[in-house]
Design a protein around this motif. Structure first.
Motif, short mmCIF file in Angstrom:
data_model
loop_
_atom_site.label_atom_id
_atom_site.label_comp_id
_atom_site.label_asym_id
_atom_site.label_seq_id
_atom_site.Cartn_x
_atom_site.Cartn_y
_atom_site.Cartn_z
N CYS A 63 0.82 -1.05 -0.06
CA CYS A 63 -0.12 -0.02 -0.04
C CYS A 63 0.91 1.14 0.04
CB CYS A 63 -0.95 0.00 1.22
SG CYS A 63 -2.01 -1.23 1.33
N ALA A 112 -7.21 8.55 1.81
CA ALA A 112 -7.50 7.35 1.00
C ALA A 112 -6.85 6.19 1.52
CB ALA A 112 -7.20 7.48 -0.59
N PRO A 124 -8.65 3.65 4.67
CA PRO A 124 -9.57 2.68 4.23
C PRO A 124 -8.71 1.43 3.27
CG PRO A 124 -10.12 4.35 2.69
CD PRO A 124 -9.35 5.02 3.94
N THR A 125 -7.66 2.01 2.69
CA THR A 125 -6.84 1.16 1.93
C THR A 125 -6.09 0.05 2.97
OG1 THR A 125 -6.60 2.73 0.23
CG2 THR A 125 -5.06 0.73 0.09
N LYS A 180 -6.72 -0.37 6.00
CA LYS A 180 -7.76 -1.19 6.91
C LYS A 180 -8.36 -2.37 5.88
CE LYS A 180 -11.76 -1.34 9.88
NZ LYS A 180 -12.11 -3.02 9.15
N LEU A 181 -8.56 -2.19 4.57
CA LEU A 181 -9.06 -3.24 3.93
C LEU A 181 -8.05 -4.27 3.75
CD1 LEU A 181 -11.30 -4.41 1.78
CD2 LEU A 181 -10.23 -2.98 0.04
N ALA A 198 -7.52 -4.67 -3.93
CA ALA A 198 -8.29 -3.88 -2.67
C ALA A 198 -7.60 -2.35 -2.78
CB ALA A 198 -7.57 -4.48 -1.39
N LEU A 245 -9.01 -0.50 -5.59
CA LEU A 245 -10.31 -0.19 -5.26
C LEU A 245 -10.48 1.12 -4.56
CD1 LEU A 245 -13.61 -0.53 -5.40
CD2 LEU A 245 -13.06 -2.01 -3.27
N THR A 246 -9.65 1.09 -3.45
CA THR A 246 -9.64 2.12 -2.34
C THR A 246 -8.71 3.25 -2.69
OG1 THR A 246 -8.42 0.92 -0.97
CG2 THR A 246 -10.71 0.74 -0.58
N LEU A 247 -7.83 3.13 -3.37
CA LEU A 247 -6.63 4.13 -3.50
C LEU A 247 -6.55 4.59 -4.98
CD1 LEU A 247 -4.59 5.82 -1.93
CD2 LEU A 247 -2.83 4.05 -2.60
N PHE A 280 -10.12 5.13 -6.80
CA PHE A 280 -10.85 6.19 -5.79
C PHE A 280 -10.32 7.31 -6.23
CE2 PHE A 280 -11.32 8.60 -1.84
CZ PHE A 280 -12.81 8.61 -1.82
#
Ligand SMILES: Nc1nc2c(ncn2[C@@H]2O[C@H](COP(=O)(O)OP(=O)(O)OP(=O)(O)O)[C@@H](O)[C@H]2O)c(=O)[nH]1
Length: 717
Positions: free
Chosen positions: A448, A490, A493-494, A496-497, A636, A639-641, A644
């Protein structure tokens, strides 16, 4: 000889010179033709210049007098009829104000100096301002134009005299300083060098000629001027030099007689001096008959022609360079947003946000048109992080690198708890697998972070690439801050996911996964490994059947063989058993267990098998999880980073930047840009003017008649 011959061409160059002087030194890549006066101190340079101009106007004094280059443009201008006959020179009145002759300094636009003594004062004054009161020098030129019916149109540069020894508080390296400055002028191929040497000194030691030869080895653009002919010993002359028998110069030498120190002290007029000079050559036994090719008037005509010829030769090149420069400055001006300093600030911010977010998406999707050939960029780098760095990082984790087979046995034992296990423990397997799954969290979170870094990298690239950011540093700073903050947000949540994915994997071990090796198969494989079937004399082990659990399985549960170490005994060295407390001989004496109970070294056959089976199962399951992580984590993070950001960055930027209370602050141009635009506008205007001028003049002037120079050049020799 018509004084105005070539006037147009020379005056064009003079105008160009003005244009470029006015805009400063940045135009110096365009070198205009000019004549530079070069020579040792007191060789008579100023005297020669004054004679050419026909006026006293140069500072006089002892030591170093010329301390800055003086760009002297002489412009021939016909006399108005009323004053033509009351010319100052005719009357021998240098001081007299004359409406037809005046000087103008570039640094004092619009101010006409009719009194030539005031010109001298202004030169002294401005020199002191720019190069100090002492004997220091400055490379910054003074530009002086002299309009007169009595001059030939010429551009001359008076340079500080070459000196060897510093005087007074002159800097130690004065010789080098002067040399360097002079060199800058005479090194340009567009420069005609007027090398002044006093005839009563040895020509071979002439500093002026020596320096001229350094930059003009073939003597293509050097004219020799021999001063102080009147001071030569009787019976000697410069005929040999003029004939090119001493140091030959292609453009030849011109002998002159200027006013001596005594003449100056007695205020002898230049007109009188010129008369004397003419007389001198006409009556001198060596020069009589050739007097037309001696003296100041001849030198002036010769210079004028040379300069004109030179200009004609270089004009096409000058034109080309002007248009190149024009193109360059126009392009730069465009990049600074054109002539207008400010547009509608809202529109600018909107279009910058649109450009930024479009470019951002393009960088990630690889749709950018500045794709590099020699390195990965944007989305390709992100892909590299996912599919090389992360994938390899996960693959390289070895579930057994941290503990040995004996540790597995310990876990096996521990996981059976109170009841010693009968079969290979599911619990032990799960415990170990879960532990190992936890190890995948670190590299996944690292992934990440690496993607975050890549996004920041794209941000930096776009900040450097998008032109508007150069112009509006405040907008750049603000946008940078908003985007970084957006990415940081962002990231929450990344991570976290990604952590959740690891938790998911760890919280439930799905032993029914279709790719998972089942326990029976694992045992069979291990049995095959431990008891290779083909050994002669031994019955092959039945495939699919676990090896008999020798010590344990075969023994009757009720029968306790005294030698049997028991379940724990097989695993652990109780250590204390050998150290019986003294005085105690009874077998029934129980000892307290040691504080740390460690496994014995060697594994029994059964332990070895169980360990092997567990390892096989762990391997199988762990590989499934690794494959899933390599597959899922990039999804993942995308999606979230990444996704997004692609979808929401624009909205965020609009919300943060496109609001009335901040817009004006964002539109503050940097001082650099403001100045740069001013300079560009000046340059474009100057170059446009220059281009216009050179176009016009080129068209009107007939081809120069070279024969005129030739006729005169060789007549003396
Ligand atoms: N007799 C005679 N004296 C000359 C001649 N040319 C120059 N002089 C004198 O030589 C001295 C120096 O002349 P300048 O014209 O000031 O020399 P310069 O090369 O400009 O000197 P700097 O600017 O100090 O380098 C002055 O006293 C002039 O009067 C000449 O042809 N004949």
């Amino acid at each position: 000889m018509a004084a105005g011959l070539g006037v147009e061409v020379v005056s064009l160059i003079n105008k160009l010179q003005d244009v470029f002087s006015a805009v400063g030194t940045s135009a110096s890549s365009i070198d205009l033709p000019q004549i530079c006066v070069l020579g040792s101190q007191s060789s008579g340079k100023s005297s020669v210049l004054e004679n050419i101009v026909g006026r006293d106007f140069l500072p006089r004094g002892t030591g170093i007098v010329t301390r800055r280059p003086l760009v002297l443009q002489l412009i021939n201008r016909p006399a108005s009829t009323s004053s033509a006959l009351t010319n100052g020179i005719e009357k021998g009145e240098d001081k007299a104000a004359n409406s037809d002759e005046w000087g103008e300094f570039l640094h004092l636009p619009g101010q006409k100096f009719y009194d030539f003594h005031k010109i001298r004062d202004e030169i002294v004054r401005d020199t002191e301002i720019k190069s100090g009161k002492n004997a220091g020098i400055s490379p910054q030129p003074i530009n002086l134009r002299i309009f007169s019916p009595n001059v030939l149109t010429l551009t001359l540069v008076d340079l500080p005299g070459l000196t060897k020894v510093p005087v007074g508080d002159q800097p130690r390296d004065i010789e080098k300083q002067i040399r360097d400055m002079v060199m800058k002028y005479i090194a340009k191929p567009s420069c005609i060098i007027l090398a002044v040497t006093a005839a009563n000194t040895d020509l071979a030691n002439s500093d002026g000629l020596k320096m001229a030869r350094e930059v003009d080895a073939d003597g293509m653009r050097t004219i020799g001027v021999l001063t102080k002919i009147d001071l030569m010993d009787k019976g000697t002359d410069v005929i040999d030099i003029l004939a090119g028998r001493v140091i030959p110069l292609r453009l030849g030498y011109v002998p002159v007689v200027n006013r001596g120190q005594r003449d100056i002290e007695s205020s002898k007029s230049i007109a009188a001096a010129l008369d004397y000079e003419r007389e001198f050559f006409a009556t001198h036994p060596s020069y009589a008959g050739k007097e037309n090719y001696c003296g100041t008037p001849f030198l002036a005509r010769k210079l004028n022609q040379l300069l004109m010829q030179h200009i004609r030769a270089t004009l096409p090149d000058i034109k080309m360079r002007i248009s190149q420069q024009l193109h360059k400055y126009n392009a730069e001006l465009q990049s600074l947003g054109g002539l207008q300093a400010d547009g509608n600030s809202g529109n600018v911010v909107l279009s910058v946000i649109t450009e930024f977010t479009t470019e951002f998406r393009n960088h990630i999707d690889g749709n950018t048109n500045d794709l590099s050939l020699n390195e990965l960029s944007g989305g390709a780098r992100i892909s590299f992080v996912f599919h090389e760095l992360y994938s390899n990082g996960i693959k390289s984790i070895d579930p057994f690198d941290q503990f040995k087979d004996g540790d597995i046995r310990t876990t096996l034992c521990n996981s059976s708890g109170l009841t010693p296990s009968i079969f290979v423990g599911t619990t032990a397997f799960e415990t170990i697998v879960k532990q190992q799954i936890r190890r995948l969290e670190d590299p996944s979170l690292k992934c990440c972070q690496l993607i975050y870094d890549e996004l920041i990298r794209i941000l930096a690239q776009l900040l450097a690439k998008i032109q508007a950011f150069k112009r509006y540093p405040a907008l750049r700073e603000r946008l940078n801050a908003v985007v970084i903050n957006f990415f940081k947000q962002a990231m929450q949540p990344t991570t976290k996911l990604v952590s959740d994915i690891v938790d998911m994997q760890a919280c439930y071990i799905n032993t029914t996964h279709p790719d998972f090796l089942n326990g029976h198969k694992a045992m069979a494989i291990v049995a095959d490994r431990l008891n290779p079937p083909a050994k002669p004399g031994q019955p092959p082990a039945k495939p699919g059947t676990p090896e008999p659990r020798n010590k344990y399985n075969t023994r009757d549960l009720d029968v306790e063989k005294p030698e049997d170490p028991g379940f724990f005994g097989s695993f652990f060295n109780k250590g204390a058993t050998k150290k019986k407390p003294s005085g105690s001989s009874s077998a029934s004496t129980m000892e307290a267990p040691p504080s740390v109970i460690r496994p014995v070294q060697a594994l029994s056959e059964r332990e070895a098998m169980e360990t092997e089976v567990i390892k096989l199962l762990i391997h199988s399951y762990y590989n499934i999880i690794k494959r899933e992580m390599i597959d899922m984590v990039p999804k993942a993070v995308t999606l979230t980073l990444i996704q997004f950001a692609k979808e929401n960055l624009q909205k965020e930027l609009l919300a943060q930047l496109y609001k009335p209370e901040v817009l004006d602050g964002l539109m503050k141009e940097s001082e650099f840009v403001v100045n740069k635009r001013k300079e560009c506008i000046r340059m474009v205007q100057a170059l446009n003017k220059a281009e216009e001028m050179s176009e016009g003049k080129m068209f009107f002037n007939p081809i120069f008649d070279f024969s005129m120079i030739h006729q005169q050049d060789h007549s003396v020799t």
